[in-house]
Design an enzyme around this catalytic site. Structure first.
Site, PDB file in Angstrom:
ATOM      1  N   GLY A  10       0.792  -1.224   0.000  1.00 38.75           N
ATOM      2  CA  GLY A  10       0.000   0.000   0.000  1.00 38.75           C
ATOM      3  C   GLY A  10       0.822   1.271   0.000  1.00 38.75           C
ATOM      4  CE1 TYR A 136      -8.216   4.101   8.856  1.00 36.63           C
ATOM      5  CE2 TYR A 136      -9.804   5.370   7.592  1.00 36.63           C
ATOM      6  CZ  TYR A 136      -8.511   4.926   7.791  1.00 36.63           C
ATOM      7  OH  TYR A 136      -7.511   5.301   6.924  1.00 36.63           O
TER       8      TYR A 136
END
Length: 225
Positions: A10, A136
């Site tokens: 990522g 999150y």
């Protein structure tokens, strides 16, 4: 030397590779060592003991770090009332505690080296209060508050602390998000498009430049809010 967490994939990997290509000595940290072009060490950032162990390995390399980039992070898209407690703990432990533990362990090395930069990753989900990303976003809001306060604590030592908060970026993290969801996010940004790793790396270059050392305590939203 620049330390990058979450460097096996990522954004973390893209950042580490970009820095290595530019001639920096990079130490990439991740849960498992990766077959990459930069030095790769294993760590679980959510474990204080694991972080302390890997920083001992870094110190043994003999080169003082000039920067720490905390790109390690996970997301679990779910409504708050439906999210299992184990998932809540994993998100908070990795995103918030992992950032704190890494900063605690590396900041003294930066201070002894005469200064440096810390860049912590947040998300545009914080200011946009995105539905389904409450936990999150909460973990990253904690990262932002921690970073702003840490910037004050380290300013006298020549260490700048900032956050980058990207909008949707084309990485593995985005694969579980539908096109409709991505579109609904980008339409709420100032720049209404998704981004790629190069966009994030361009901003990091500015923050890592010693000439930008007076830029501290900020959250830079890539895409704008």
């Amino acid at each position: 030397m620049i330390i990058v967490t979450g460097a096996s994939r990522g954004l973390g990997r893209a950042v580490a590779e970009r820095l290595e290509q530019q001639g920096h000595e990079v130490v990439g940290l991740s849960r498992s060592t990766a077959d990459v072009g930069f030095r790769s060490l294993q760590v679980d950032v959510s474990s204080e003991a694991s972080v302390k162990d890997v920083v001992k390995e870094i110190r043994a390399l003999g080169t003082a770090p000039s920067a720490l980039i905390n790109a390690a992070g996970i997301a679990s898209m779910n409504l708050a009332v439906m999210m299992p407690s184990a998932s809540v703990r994993k998100v908070v432990d990795t995103n918030l505690l992992g950032t704190i533990f890494m900063c605690q362990a590396v900041a003294p090395l930066l201070i002894r080296a005469g200064g440096g930069s810390i860049v912590n990753f947040s998300t545009i989900a914080v200011p946009l209060a995105l539905e389904g990303e409450s936990v999150y976003a909460a973990s990253k809001a904690g990262v932002e508050t921690f970073s702003r306060t840490l910037s004050r604590e380290l300013a006298g030592h020549g260490v700048a602390v900032n956050c980058v908060a990207p909008g949707p970026v084309a990485t593995d993290l985005l694969k579980g998000v539908s096109e409709d969801q991505v579109r609904s996010i980008t339409e709420r940004q100032i720049i209404r498009r998704r981004f790629d790793a190069a966009d994030v790396c361009d901003v990091l270059e500015i923050l890592l430049d010693p000439r930008s050392r007076s830029l501290t305590g900020h959250v830079l939203h890539i895409g704008g809010v």
